[in-house]
Scaffold this active site. Structure first.
Site, PDB file in Angstrom:
ATOM      1  N   SER A   1      45.573  32.086  46.414  1.00  0.00           N
ATOM      2  CA  SER A   1      46.712  32.947  46.730  1.00  0.00           C
ATOM      3  C   SER A   1      47.497  32.372  47.919  1.00  0.00           C
ATOM      4  O   SER A   1      47.995  31.257  47.851  1.00  0.00           O
ATOM      5  CB  SER A   1      46.216  34.372  46.976  1.00  0.00           C
ATOM      6  OG  SER A   1      47.267  35.282  47.066  1.00  0.00           O
ATOM      7  N   ASP A  32      49.712  38.048  36.647  1.00  0.00           N
ATOM      8  CA  ASP A  32      49.811  37.727  38.075  1.00  0.00           C
ATOM      9  C   ASP A  32      51.275  37.503  38.427  1.00  0.00           C
ATOM     10  O   ASP A  32      51.986  36.756  37.747  1.00  0.00           O
ATOM     11  CB  ASP A  32      49.004  36.453  38.359  1.00  0.00           C
ATOM     12  CG  ASP A  32      48.777  36.188  39.843  1.00  0.00           C
ATOM     13  OD1 ASP A  32      49.717  36.412  40.639  1.00  0.00           O
ATOM     14  OD2 ASP A  32      47.677  35.740  40.193  1.00  0.00           O
ATOM     15  N   HIS A  41      46.024  39.305  39.437  1.00  0.00           N
ATOM     16  CA  HIS A  41      45.808  38.533  40.654  1.00  0.00           C
ATOM     17  C   HIS A  41      44.400  38.789  41.194  1.00  0.00           C
ATOM     18  O   HIS A  41      44.026  39.931  41.473  1.00  0.00           O
ATOM     19  CB  HIS A  41      46.852  38.915  41.707  1.00  0.00           C
ATOM     20  CG  HIS A  41      46.885  37.995  42.889  1.00  0.00           C
ATOM     21  ND1 HIS A  41      47.312  36.697  42.801  1.00  0.00           N
ATOM     22  CD2 HIS A  41      46.522  38.183  44.189  1.00  0.00           C
ATOM     23  CE1 HIS A  41      47.238  36.123  43.982  1.00  0.00           C
ATOM     24  NE2 HIS A  41      46.746  37.000  44.841  1.00  0.00           N
TER      25      HIS A  41
END
Length: 316
Positions: A165, A258, A288
Site C-alpha cells: 500500500s 482495490d 485492499h
C-alpha cells in the site's frame, strides 16, 4: 461502490464483521491519533502465533542528514547458515497510519518463507511529517542496511525492497531515489497494491467508495495530509515519474476491488515498456489488504503463495 465491483465471498465475511464493529471502517474515526489507536487496538486483538523459526531485534540507525535517528526491526531465520538475501520491508498505512509492530507477522512470514534477513523500517508519518520525510527515512534505512550488509549477513547482490500500500509507493519512491542518487543497488522490488497516484482520477479511484477499507474519501484525505499543499514529485507519487528506466525487476499485484487497481495496472505496463521485467497479477474479488483481513480465505492463500514464490525466485 459501483455495481460492477464483486468481492470474494470468503474474503468478505471478516470485512463485514469489521464493519459491524466499526461502521464506516477506520476512516470513520476523524481524529488521526484516535484512528491510529483504533487500528493498533484491533491488531492487538489478533496476535500472531510465535514463530520459533525467526528471531528479531530492534535498533536505532541514522536517519536522513540533520534529522532524527530511525528505528528498524531486523528479522533473521533460525538455523540458516551463510550469507543470505536481504529484504528491505516498508509497512503500509496510507502514509498516515501503521507501524513496524503492526506488520510484524507479515515481516516474520517473509523472513521464514524466503529464508532472508528482513529489515523493517519505522518511518515518520503524515500529517505531522509530510513528504519528503517518510521517503527520506526509508531511503536512509536502506542506505544503512546496504552499508552494514556484511554485519547483517546479507549478500549485497541480492537485496529486494518490499512494501504494501503506502509502503509499496514508498518502495518505488525509494528505488527511484536509489537510482537517481547512485545509491544502493536493488536486485528486485515488490510493491504490493502500491499507493502511487495523487491525482485520484482513475476509474477505480472513483469506483471504490464504500468497500470499507481504503475508499476514495480516505485516499483523498491521506494524499492531502501527505503532500501538505506542496507540489508532488515522483518520489511522493511515482506515477509522475517521466523515466522508469533503470529500476529493478518487479512484482506487483492488486485486487479488482482495490481503489489502487487502475493506477497499478498502468504503472506495471509502463515498467515493462521501460525495460524493467515486471510480473503483474490482478486478483478477482480481492479488496485492499483482503489477505490481511481474511488470511484463511483460499484467495488469500493463493495471493501469499504467489508473492513468496516470486521473492524466492528473484533472490535465489
Amino acid at each position: 461502490m459501483s455495481s460492477s465491483v464483486r468481492l470474494d465471498p470468503e474474503s468478505q465475511a471478516p470485512l463485514d464483521q469489521l464493519l459491524q464493529f466499526l461502521p464506516g471502517g477506520f476512516n470513520a474515526v476523524p481524529d488521526i491519533v484516535a484512528r491510529r489507536a483504533t487500528v493498533e487496538q484491533m491488531l492487538a486483538s489478533m496476535p500472531a502465533p510465535e514463530n520459533p523459526n525467526v528471531v528479531s531485534e530492534d535498533r536505532a540507525v541514522p536517519g536522513p542528514e540533520g534529522e532524527p535517528d530511525i528505528s528498524v526491526r531486523i528479522y533473521r531465520p533460525v538455523g540458516v547458515d551463510g550469507t543470505l538475501p536481504g529484504i528491505y520491508f516498508i509497512h503500509g498505512g496510507g502514509m498516515v497510519l501503521g507501524t513496524v509492530a503492526g506488520e510484524d507477522a507479515t515481516a516474520t512470514l517473509v523472513c521464514d518463507e524466503v529464508k532472508a534477513v528482513v529489515v523493517s523500517v519505522e518511518y515518520r508519518l503524515a500529517p505531522e511529517h509530510p513528504h519528503p520525510a517518510p521517503v527520506e527515512d526509508c531511503y536512509a534505512g536502506l542506505v544503512w542496511m546496504t552499508e552494514h550488509a556484511d554485519e547483517l549477513g546479507i549478500d549485497p547482490e541480492r537485496i529486494a525492497i518490499h512494501g504494501h500500500s503506502a509502503g509499496g509507493g514508498l518502495a518505488i519512491g525509494t528505488a527511484l531515489l536509489a537510482r537517481d542518487r547512485s545509491g544502493p543497488r536493488l536486485s528486485f522490488m515488490m510493491p504490493i497494491y502500491p499507493m502511487i497516484d495523487d491525482t485520484n482520477t482513475t476509474a477505480s479511484s472513483m469506483e471504490i467508495t464504500d468497500v470499507g477499507i481504503w475508499d476514495r474519501d480516505a485516499n483523498l484525505e491521506a494524499w492531502g495530509w501527505y503532500l501538505a499543499g506542496n507540489e508532488p514529485d515522483q518520489y511522493a507519487a511515482p506515477t509522475r515519474a517521466q523515466d522508469l528506466s533503470g529500476l529493478p525487476p518487479a512484482f506487483i499485484d492488486v485486487g479488482t476491488a482495490d481503489l489502487f487497481r487502475d493506477e497499478d495496472i498502468a504503472f506495471a505496463q509502463r515498467l515493462m515498456q521501460a525495460g524493467a521485467p515486471c510480473e503483474f497479477h490482478v486478483h478477482p474479488g480481492a479488496y485492499h489488504a483482503s489477505e490481511t483481513f481474511a488470511p484463511e480465505a483460499a484467495l488469500s492463500r493463493r495471493i501469499r503463495a504467489l508473492r513468496m514464490d516470486a521473492l524466492r525466485r528473484a533472490l535465489a
